[in-house]
Design a protein around this motif. Structure first.
Motif, PDB file in Angstrom:
ATOM      1  N   ARG A  38      55.160 -81.062  53.315  1.00  0.00           N
ATOM      2  CA  ARG A  38      55.679 -80.860  54.666  1.00  0.00           C
ATOM      3  C   ARG A  38      56.202 -79.450  54.828  1.00  0.00           C
ATOM      4  O   ARG A  38      56.787 -78.879  53.900  1.00  0.00           O
ATOM      5  CB  ARG A  38      56.809 -81.832  54.978  1.00  0.00           C
ATOM      6  N   THR A  39      55.980 -78.931  55.999  1.00  0.00           N
ATOM      7  CA  THR A  39      56.632 -77.700  56.423  1.00  0.00           C
ATOM      8  C   THR A  39      56.831 -77.805  57.938  1.00  0.00           C
ATOM      9  O   THR A  39      56.575 -78.860  58.518  1.00  0.00           O
ATOM     10  CB  THR A  39      55.824 -76.452  56.026  1.00  0.00           C
ATOM     11  N   SER A  40      57.281 -76.739  58.548  1.00  0.00           N
ATOM     12  CA  SER A  40      57.622 -76.806  59.968  1.00  0.00           C
ATOM     13  C   SER A  40      57.099 -75.585  60.698  1.00  0.00           C
ATOM     14  O   SER A  40      56.911 -74.515  60.114  1.00  0.00           O
ATOM     15  CB  SER A  40      59.144 -76.905  60.153  1.00  0.00           C
ATOM     16  N   SER A  41      56.882 -75.751  62.003  1.00  0.00           N
ATOM     17  CA  SER A  41      56.520 -74.645  62.879  1.00  0.00           C
ATOM     18  C   SER A  41      57.127 -74.937  64.261  1.00  0.00           C
ATOM     19  O   SER A  41      58.019 -75.776  64.389  1.00  0.00           O
ATOM     20  CB  SER A  41      55.005 -74.458  62.949  1.00  0.00           C
ATOM     21  N   ALA A  42      56.636 -74.257  65.276  1.00  0.00           N
ATOM     22  CA  ALA A  42      57.202 -74.409  66.616  1.00  0.00           C
ATOM     23  C   ALA A  42      56.098 -74.357  67.659  1.00  0.00           C
ATOM     24  O   ALA A  42      55.111 -73.637  67.508  1.00  0.00           O
ATOM     25  CB  ALA A  42      58.231 -73.307  66.894  1.00  0.00           C
ATOM     26  N   VAL A  83      54.766 -80.114  60.312  1.00  0.00           N
ATOM     27  CA  VAL A  83      53.418 -79.880  59.785  1.00  0.00           C
ATOM     28  C   VAL A  83      53.276 -80.669  58.482  1.00  0.00           C
ATOM     29  O   VAL A  83      53.954 -80.380  57.493  1.00  0.00           O
ATOM     30  CB  VAL A  83      53.154 -78.381  59.545  1.00  0.00           C
ATOM     31  N   GLN A  84      52.417 -81.677  58.493  1.00  0.00           N
ATOM     32  CA  GLN A  84      52.212 -82.546  57.337  1.00  0.00           C
ATOM     33  C   GLN A  84      50.819 -82.299  56.772  1.00  0.00           C
ATOM     34  O   GLN A  84      49.829 -82.360  57.510  1.00  0.00           O
ATOM     35  CB  GLN A  84      52.371 -84.008  57.740  1.00  0.00           C
ATOM     36  N   VAL A  85      50.750 -82.033  55.483  1.00  0.00           N
ATOM     37  CA  VAL A  85      49.472 -81.757  54.819  1.00  0.00           C
ATOM     38  C   VAL A  85      49.258 -82.795  53.723  1.00  0.00           C
ATOM     39  O   VAL A  85      50.114 -82.969  52.849  1.00  0.00           O
ATOM     40  CB  VAL A  85      49.457 -80.336  54.212  1.00  0.00           C
ATOM     41  N   GLN A  86      48.137 -83.469  53.782  1.00  0.00           N
ATOM     42  CA  GLN A  86      47.813 -84.500  52.785  1.00  0.00           C
ATOM     43  C   GLN A  86      46.476 -84.194  52.141  1.00  0.00           C
ATOM     44  O   GLN A  86      45.495 -83.876  52.828  1.00  0.00           O
ATOM     45  CB  GLN A  86      47.766 -85.887  53.433  1.00  0.00           C
ATOM     46  N   ILE A  87      46.450 -84.270  50.812  1.00  0.00           N
ATOM     47  CA  ILE A  87      45.202 -84.140  50.044  1.00  0.00           C
ATOM     48  C   ILE A  87      44.905 -85.512  49.460  1.00  0.00           C
ATOM     49  O   ILE A  87      45.678 -86.039  48.660  1.00  0.00           O
ATOM     50  CB  ILE A  87      45.330 -83.087  48.935  1.00  0.00           C
ATOM     51  N   ALA A  88      43.799 -86.108  49.882  1.00  0.00           N
ATOM     52  CA  ALA A  88      43.461 -87.474  49.486  1.00  0.00           C
ATOM     53  C   ALA A  88      42.041 -87.503  48.928  1.00  0.00           C
ATOM     54  O   ALA A  88      41.270 -86.542  49.045  1.00  0.00           O
ATOM     55  CB  ALA A  88      43.587 -88.418  50.681  1.00  0.00           C
ATOM     56  N   GLY A  89      41.705 -88.625  48.303  1.00  0.00           N
ATOM     57  CA  GLY A  89      40.364 -88.788  47.765  1.00  0.00           C
ATOM     58  C   GLY A  89      39.340 -88.937  48.876  1.00  0.00           C
ATOM     59  O   GLY A  89      39.658 -89.196  50.030  1.00  0.00           O
ATOM     60  N   ILE A 147      50.976 -72.590  54.084  1.00  0.00           N
ATOM     61  CA  ILE A 147      52.111 -72.875  53.207  1.00  0.00           C
ATOM     62  C   ILE A 147      52.090 -74.344  52.775  1.00  0.00           C
ATOM     63  O   ILE A 147      52.316 -74.663  51.597  1.00  0.00           O
ATOM     64  CB  ILE A 147      53.431 -72.539  53.933  1.00  0.00           C
ATOM     65  N   GLY A 148      51.809 -75.250  53.736  1.00  0.00           N
ATOM     66  CA  GLY A 148      51.724 -76.663  53.377  1.00  0.00           C
ATOM     67  C   GLY A 148      50.647 -76.936  52.341  1.00  0.00           C
ATOM     68  O   GLY A 148      50.857 -77.719  51.399  1.00  0.00           O
ATOM     69  N   ILE A 153      49.060 -78.086  46.583  1.00  0.00           N
ATOM     70  CA  ILE A 153      48.279 -77.833  45.358  1.00  0.00           C
ATOM     71  C   ILE A 153      49.128 -77.207  44.262  1.00  0.00           C
ATOM     72  O   ILE A 153      48.613 -76.857  43.200  1.00  0.00           O
ATOM     73  CB  ILE A 153      47.056 -76.939  45.661  1.00  0.00           C
ATOM     74  N   GLY A 154      50.434 -77.073  44.493  1.00  0.00           N
ATOM     75  CA  GLY A 154      51.342 -76.625  43.451  1.00  0.00           C
ATOM     76  C   GLY A 154      51.503 -75.128  43.313  1.00  0.00           C
ATOM     77  O   GLY A 154      52.142 -74.660  42.361  1.00  0.00           O
ATOM     78  N   VAL A 155      50.977 -74.335  44.242  1.00  0.00           N
ATOM     79  CA  VAL A 155      51.127 -72.882  44.168  1.00  0.00           C
ATOM     80  C   VAL A 155      52.533 -72.465  44.577  1.00  0.00           C
ATOM     81  O   VAL A 155      53.114 -71.533  44.014  1.00  0.00           O
ATOM     82  CB  VAL A 155      50.074 -72.179  45.050  1.00  0.00           C
ATOM     83  N   LEU A 156      53.108 -73.147  45.554  1.00  0.00           N
ATOM     84  CA  LEU A 156      54.469 -72.879  46.010  1.00  0.00           C
ATOM     85  C   LEU A 156      55.352 -74.078  45.735  1.00  0.00           C
ATOM     86  O   LEU A 156      54.871 -75.229  45.746  1.00  0.00           O
ATOM     87  CB  LEU A 156      54.483 -72.571  47.518  1.00  0.00           C
ATOM     88  N   PRO A 157      56.638 -73.871  45.501  1.00  0.00           N
ATOM     89  CA  PRO A 157      57.548 -75.003  45.294  1.00  0.00           C
ATOM     90  C   PRO A 157      57.769 -75.774  46.591  1.00  0.00           C
ATOM     91  O   PRO A 157      57.589 -75.225  47.683  1.00  0.00           O
ATOM     92  CB  PRO A 157      58.844 -74.324  44.815  1.00  0.00           C
ATOM     93  N   PRO A 158      58.182 -77.030  46.514  1.00  0.00           N
ATOM     94  CA  PRO A 158      58.374 -77.825  47.738  1.00  0.00           C
ATOM     95  C   PRO A 158      59.368 -77.220  48.715  1.00  0.00           C
ATOM     96  O   PRO A 158      59.208 -77.358  49.934  1.00  0.00           O
ATOM     97  CB  PRO A 158      58.875 -79.174  47.206  1.00  0.00           C
ATOM     98  N   GLU A 159      60.408 -76.538  48.218  1.00  0.00           N
ATOM     99  CA  GLU A 159      61.400 -75.957  49.140  1.00  0.00           C
ATOM    100  C   GLU A 159      60.817 -74.861  50.020  1.00  0.00           C
ATOM    101  O   GLU A 159      61.369 -74.541  51.077  1.00  0.00           O
ATOM    102  CB  GLU A 159      62.600 -75.419  48.367  1.00  0.00           C
ATOM    103  N   ALA A 160      59.703 -74.259  49.616  1.00  0.00           N
ATOM    104  CA  ALA A 160      59.064 -73.246  50.456  1.00  0.00           C
ATOM    105  C   ALA A 160      58.592 -73.842  51.768  1.00  0.00           C
ATOM    106  O   ALA A 160      58.538 -73.146  52.796  1.00  0.00           O
ATOM    107  CB  ALA A 160      57.884 -72.620  49.719  1.00  0.00           C
ATOM    108  N   GLY A 161      58.261 -75.131  51.750  1.00  0.00           N
ATOM    109  CA  GLY A 161      57.854 -75.788  52.979  1.00  0.00           C
ATOM    110  C   GLY A 161      58.986 -76.524  53.666  1.00  0.00           C
ATOM    111  O   GLY A 161      59.114 -76.488  54.885  1.00  0.00           O
TER     112      GLY A 161
END
Length: 512
Positions: free
Chosen positions: A4-8, A20-26, A86-87, A92-100
């Motif tokens: 999760r992250t946020s925008s306006a 902003v919700q980003v999901q990676i699924a099968g 960013i999401g 994918i683990g490039v940024l820590p969760p707090e970044a979003g």
């Protein structure tokens, strides 16, 4: 995995929170963006894909779904590129969760991974400050966002790789400094205007009380020259007004390098302007000239040449101080508390019998030309004056001893008196209007007589009272006297010859 992250998004000059919700699924590889997104947001997929490739990342070979919530609110613009990126990097683990989770982000991505500025950084940063989270934007938007407050954490990277390095600890992004508070364009001096003392006085009264002004005169009489000197008579924007004006300019993409100015806006659209250009709108709703003139002056030269529907669209904001643009799925309000200054010739050929020049189209030329401006529109203009031609004797006079500085000092003093009462005289209404603008007995008698003789509407009656109160403030008088009512009445033009004055019809003995 879901990140999760946020925008306006933007409604008028206000920013609204977007999750902003980003999901990676099968499943089969796919990249979908949902949530009532427009074409620019849908194209974000390709910009994000190219930006990732530029910094050595690849999208996962799985099904990627980006949801922009709430899903029933329209999402417009390319500024969703950065929060989507960013999401994905969090997922994918490039940024820590707090970044979003701890930042609101906005910015457009280039194919090389660079981050470009987007309109609306200031209101978006204000929203982040209200939600007590940080703000991420393009480097060029940093000075603008920094005006939102000194405690707001702001990251303004030039590219995605700088943002990644900051969260990995390889690079520290300093908080950007606010842009400069700059002076507006040079003030034009009233000393340049020869003669036209009546018009100068009307301009001073209009600026002192926030009133609307119409000047009618032949070509070359100095109408546009006088109007261009109006900004120099107005005091600087207050802190609250500066914030409101700057947020509108930010949404319109008019803030350059975050520079703000306390000079009041002066907008002068061409008479070919469309309704959307004047009051706002379009496929992507943006503020129009009326909103860009908020807390300033909207100057309409050659008033009858504007399309009648465009002029009539200003009738509501002249009364309410805001513009509501309604669509099937949205309603957007822009502030539009402006002063209207208008100028026009008396007839199409320009002279209308002035200066010995015969009207080329006959006696009805002035009547038909001035009728292009509707009666309800004219009724909303407090001061309506005739500006006679400038004579050779006027041009031969020396420069006046009094100029913009002296006039502006009186205007500032009068406005200070009005603000001590709560508002400018032009905005008085209800009980306060009756209490503040009540004339003495001779003044009330004169106004009643004039209202009957001139066929004044209730709106015109009250606008004359407000104008008289401003004249009294300029004179330093405690109350409204007969002389103030007389001057306010003198600033109402006589109706064109042949135009009927509407009065209630006399009743017959039967009561009909």
């Amino acid at each position: 995995m879901t990140a999760r992250t946020s925008s306006a998004s933007f409604e008028g000059a206000e920013a609204r929170w977007i999750d902003v919700q980003v999901q990676i699924a099968g499943g089969l590889p796919a990249f979908n963006i949902v949530g009532l997104a427009d074409k620019a947001v849908a194209e974000s997929r390709e910009r994000v894909r190219a930006a990732f490739a530029a910094i050595g990342l690849a999208l996962p070979s799985q099904r990627v779904i980006v949801n922009l919530a709430p899903a029933d609110r329209p999402k417009e613009g390319a500024h969703y590129d950065l929060p989507v990126a960013i999401g994905l990097m969090v997922a994918i683990g490039v940024l820590p969760p707090e970044a979003g989770q701890e930042y609101l982000a906005m910015g457009e991505l280039g194919l090389d991974g660079s981050i470009a500025p987007s309109p609306g950084a200031l209101p978006a940063a204000m929203l982040a400050s209200e939600r007590e989270c940080g703000f991420i934007c393009a480097e060029a938007s940093g000075p603008e966002a920094a005006w939102a407050g000194g405690d707001l954490p702001i990251l303004a990277p030039r590219s995605l790789i700088q943002l990644v390095n900051h969260f990995k600890g390889n690079q520290v992004l300093a908080r950007p400094a606010p842009g400069d508070l700059v002076d507006g364009p040079g003030v034009k001096d009233l000393r340049d205007v020869r003669g036209q003392e009546t018009a100068k006085r009307a301009l001073e009264v209009a600026m002192a009380g926030g009133h609307n002004l119409l000047m009618v005169g032949p070509p070359g009489s100095g109408k546009s020259m006088l109007a261009s000197r109006a900004p120099g008579l107005l005091p600087p924007l207050t802190a609250e007004e500066l914030l409101q004006v700057s947020m509108i300019q930010s949404v319109a993409g008019m803030l350059d390098r975050g520079e703000l100015s306390r000079t009041r806006p002066f907008r002068s659209p061409h008479h070919s302007a469309s309704m959307a250009a004047m009051v706002g709108g379009g496929s992507r709703i943006r503020p129009g000239e009326a909103s860009l003139a908020h807390h300033g002056v909207l100057f309409l030269d050659e008033l009858p040449e504007f399309h009648p529907q465009v002029l009539d669209s200003l009738r509501e904001p002249l009364e309410t101080g805001e513009i509501a643009i309604v669509r099937a799925n949205s309603r957007v309000c822009f502030p539009a508390r402006f002063q209207l200054i208008a100028a026009m010739n008396p007839c199409r050929c320009g002279w209308g019998g002035e200066n010995g020049q015969a009207c080329a189209r006959g006696p009805k030329c002035a009547q038909s030309y001035q009728a292009r401006v509707s009666g309800p529109m004219i009724d909303r203009i407090d001061l309506q004056i005739d500006v006679p031609p400038v004579t050779p004797a006027d041009l031969a006079l020396p420069r006046p001893a009094e100029g913009t500085a002296e006039c502006a000092a009186r205007v500032a003093q009068a406005r200070e008196t009005q603000m001590a009462r709560g508002s400018l005289n032009a905005h008085l209404g209800g009980e306060r209007l009756d209490r503040v603008c009540a004339p003495d007995a001779p003044g009330a008698a004169l106004l009643a007589q004039a209202a009957e003789a001139m066929g004044l509407t209730a709106r015109s009656y009250h606008r004359i009272l407000r104008t008289a109160r401003t004249i009294a403030d300029l004179d330093g008088a405690d109350g409204v006297r007969r002389i103030h009512i007389a001057e306010a009445l003198s600033a109402r033009r006589a109706k064109p010859a042949g135009q009927a004055i509407s009065r209630p019809a006399a009743r017959t003995s039967a009561g009909f």
